[in-house]
Design a protein around this motif. Structure first.
Motif, PDB file in Angstrom:
ATOM      1  N   ARG A   1      -2.099   6.260   0.691  1.00  0.00           N
ATOM      2  CA  ARG A   1      -3.182   6.051   1.642  1.00  0.00           C
ATOM      3  C   ARG A   1      -4.447   5.532   0.973  1.00  0.00           C
ATOM      4  NH1 ARG A   1      -4.392  12.399   3.099  1.00  0.00           N
ATOM      5  NH2 ARG A   1      -5.286  13.024   1.095  1.00  0.00           N
ATOM      6  N   ASP A   2      -4.586   5.708  -0.360  1.00  0.00           N
ATOM      7  CA  ASP A   2      -5.805   5.263  -1.033  1.00  0.00           C
ATOM      8  C   ASP A   2      -5.481   4.432  -2.274  1.00  0.00           C
ATOM      9  OD1 ASP A   2      -4.769   7.313  -2.508  1.00  0.00           O
ATOM     10  OD2 ASP A   2      -6.371   8.725  -2.066  1.00  0.00           O
TER      11      ASP A   2
ATOM     12  N   ARG B   1     -11.564   3.489   2.938  1.00  0.00           N
ATOM     13  CA  ARG B   1     -12.155   4.757   3.387  1.00  0.00           C
ATOM     14  C   ARG B   1     -13.507   4.444   4.024  1.00  0.00           C
ATOM     15  NH1 ARG B   1     -11.658   7.071  -1.038  1.00  0.00           N
ATOM     16  NH2 ARG B   1      -9.643   8.072  -0.657  1.00  0.00           N
TER      17      ARG B   1
ATOM     18  N   GLN C   1       0.865  -1.189   0.000  1.00  0.00           N
ATOM     19  CA  GLN C   1       0.000   0.000   0.000  1.00  0.00           C
ATOM     20  C   GLN C   1       0.893   1.229   0.000  1.00  0.00           C
ATOM     21  OE1 GLN C   1      -3.068   0.110   3.004  1.00  0.00           O
ATOM     22  NE2 GLN C   1      -3.701   2.180   2.444  1.00  0.00           N
TER      23      GLN C   1
ATOM     24  N   PRO D   1       0.388   0.148   6.302  1.00  0.00           N
ATOM     25  CA  PRO D   1      -0.848   0.584   6.964  1.00  0.00           C
ATOM     26  C   PRO D   1      -1.714  -0.616   7.375  1.00  0.00           C
ATOM     27  CG  PRO D   1      -0.454   1.813   4.935  1.00  0.00           C
ATOM     28  CD  PRO D   1       0.506   0.680   4.943  1.00  0.00           C
TER      29      PRO D   1
END
Length: 595
Positions: A32-33, A143, A29, A73
């Motif tokens: 973050r998205d 999210r 990852q 993460p």
């Protein structure tokens, strides 16, 4: 254009053929998205990018290296727990929706075969990446959306859809548009005949049918009426027939899997992409065909992704350096005003002389003395303000004191201005270096540099003991095979120029503007003219002058480059040089880059 449903169907078809049956080897990852799945596919090891970035959601195979954080993460750890070693069964797309399901066969904690599904919702601000268990429950998502966020409209009206672990997954709410593939030709014709005559053809297509992007709608209108903004009443019966024929041909093309990945270039830079050749732009854009969607999307999003990564990871640095730069600029402006006032100091001494020669005419309590100005060529009289509380001698002494103070102020202000301008120049160079950062290691070095120069607070001792691998300068190879190194920040610039380069190597830097230090490693020989030109072009590209037509680049052997004692990081002086005027070239930088 955004990755619309029709274009996404082509991507899914392409990935299904390449990845079905492949097994996940590694999961990362980097942002973050976004997530990267490394798969052992039938065609070899590949990397599948799944991006839920609100501004650029997508999925495709990628060859662009991405730097991973020091600690993975939580969502990445969850994916590794459930999907490591899993076999990809298939990719499927919800009809005319930007939602893709990746169905996997995995092993649970007991060693039993279970099914897991990874859902990518590539829907602009509502983009998400969601892991489902075998029953369709949410294991977690990249999210999360709770009831409070949904009630505040964070999901654009999806108040009834909450995305939290343990809840059953439901598709995003539909937009209320029709599926053109589910309608017959007659039904689409009836919709067209009932449309308002004053409507634009492309807007009617966009508002009526789902899955069509604005670019595709404009192209259909252009093919039907010769203009992208043609109205329905101007089309006439023949134009309406051509509009329906174009839509039919488009849907048939998608059903047959006849996609033509096309990149649209404006002045050599990616501006848009589509899955079919377009003619609406004429000569304004160049159409470049690609053999597949994955290399096209890699090419299109490479520069945008780099800017987005800098914005996300470097926004704290940009804010800190920008604030410090603005303070320094304001301080310089005030000091320049004070210096201009101090330049009139000789007049203070002259007024003191006039008062001294007229002491007999003065008395305590006077506020002004009118006397002849013997410094004036014409001997005119002048009014000299006085302090009524001071004696005549004290008033004269006050002017001499102000003169001496202004004289000292001029000397100090000159030194302070020189120091302030050096600080401003240094901060400008740091802002330029932030734009060259490619990963977290580069940002960490910039933070270290700013901490050493006093612009950032030093990290705590416990955190300072963490061992970090230093980032490396950018490496290139000239056409003749000579190595070229380009520093990405001031610490790397100092390291390259002052420690690593030999005296016979050639140092390049743009003239009078901020840029990277570039070293052409001569390996003890005489560099060829082509290598010198290419190194100068790289120095021009990695500088503030990259958008200019021609840039002056100074170059000289490293032995003539010195770093003054106490100078800021990246600041050097050189005593002799030659100057080359070159054109900054992005294509050259990409072609010579050593991955």
């Amino acid at each position: 254009m955004p990755l619309d449903a029709l274009c996404l169907s082509g991507v899914v078809r392409e990935l299904n053929a390449a990845l079905a049956g492949g097994k996940i080897d590694k999961i990362y990852q980097p942002g973050r998205d976004e997530a990267v799945l490394v798969l052992r596919a039938p065609a070899g090891n590949v990397r599948l990018l799944l991006s839920a970035n609100p501004s650029q959601p997508r999925l495709h195979l990628t060859r662009i290296p991405r730097e991973n954080p020091d600690a993975p993460p939580m969502f990445c750890m969850l994916l590794r727990k459930h999907l490591s070693g899993a076999r990809l069964l298939e990719l499927s797309q919800e009809p005319m929706e930007r939602v893709v399901r990746l169905r996997f066969e995995a092993l649970n904690e007991l060693g039993d075969r279970v099914e897991r599904t990874l859902v990518l919702e590539a829907i602009a601000r509502r983009s998400n990446l969601i892991l489902l268990d075998g029953e369709g429950r949410i294991a977690d998502c990249i999210r999360r959306v709770d009831s409070g966020l949904a009630e505040r409209g964070g999901q654009e009206g999806a108040a009834l859809r909450i995305l939290q672990p343990g809840m059953f997954y439901r598709l995003p709410p539909v937009q209320g548009k029709l599926d053109p593939a589910a309608l017959s030709r007659e039904e689409r014709a009836r919709l067209l005949s009932a449309a308002p005559e004053q409507s634009q053809a492309d807007k009617w297509l966009l508002d009526s049918f789902g899955g069509l992007s604005p670019l595709v709608c404009r192209e259909l209108a252009f093919q039907a009426g010769g203009s992208t903004d043609v109205r329905l009443d101007a089309l006439g019966p023949e134009g309406r027939t051509r509009l329906l024929d174009g839509l039919d041909a488009l849907l048939e093309r998608v059903r047959a899997g006849d996609f033509s990945p096309t990149l649209l270039l404006r002045e050599g830079r990616p501006a848009d992409f589509t899955f079919l050749p377009v003619g609406q732009y004429g000569q304004l854009m160049e159409c470049q065909a690609f053999p597949a969607f994955s290399p096209l999307l890699d090419r299109f999003y490479e520069e945008r992704e780099r800017r987005e990564r800098i914005r996300q990871r470097g926004q704290d640095l940009i804010r800190t350096v920008t604030n410090a730069r603005n303070r320094a600029a304001r301080k310089i402006g005030l000091q320049e005003q004070e210096l201009a006032a101090a330049e009139n100091r000789d007049r203070l001494r002259q007024l003191g002389d006039i008062l001294t020669s007229n002491l007999h005419r003065m008395a305590r309590g006077m506020t002004c003395l009118r006397a002849a100005d013997f410094y004036d060529p014409e001997g005119k009289e002048t009014d000299i303000p006085l302090d009524p509380l001071l004696t005549p001698q004290q008033n004269a002494a006050r002017y001499y004191k102000d003169y001496n103070r202004a004289k000292t102020a001029r000397q100090m202000l000159t030194l302070q201005l020189e120091k302030g301008r050096r600080e401003l120049e240094y901060l400008d160079s740091v802002l330029e270096n932030i734009s060259l950062a490619e990963g977290e290691r580069d940002f960490q070095e910039l933070r270290q540099e700013l901490a050493e120069t006093g612009y950032l607070r030093r990290p705590a001792k416990a955190r300072g003991r963490e061992k970090r691998m230093p980032s490396k300068p950018m490496e290139f190879r000239s056409s003749a095979g000579l190595r070229i190194s380009v520093g990405k920040n001031n610490l790397q610039n100092d390291l390259l120029t002052c420690r690593q380069a030999f005296k016979s190597d050639i140092w390049f830097h743009t003239q009078k503007i901020h840029g990277s230090h570039v070293i052409l490693w001569t390996e003890g020989g005489q560099p060829d003219a082509k290598s010198l030109e290419e190194a100068a072009c790289l120095a021009a590209w990695f500088s503030q002058g990259r958008d200019s037509g021609r840039v002056a680049v100074d170059y000289t052997p490293v032995k003539y480059v010195k770093k003054p004692a106490g100078a800021r990081p990246g600041m050097v002086v050189y005593t002799t040089c030659e100057t080359a005027w070159v054109v900054p070239r992005e294509d050259l930088a990409k072609r010579l880059r050593v991955k």
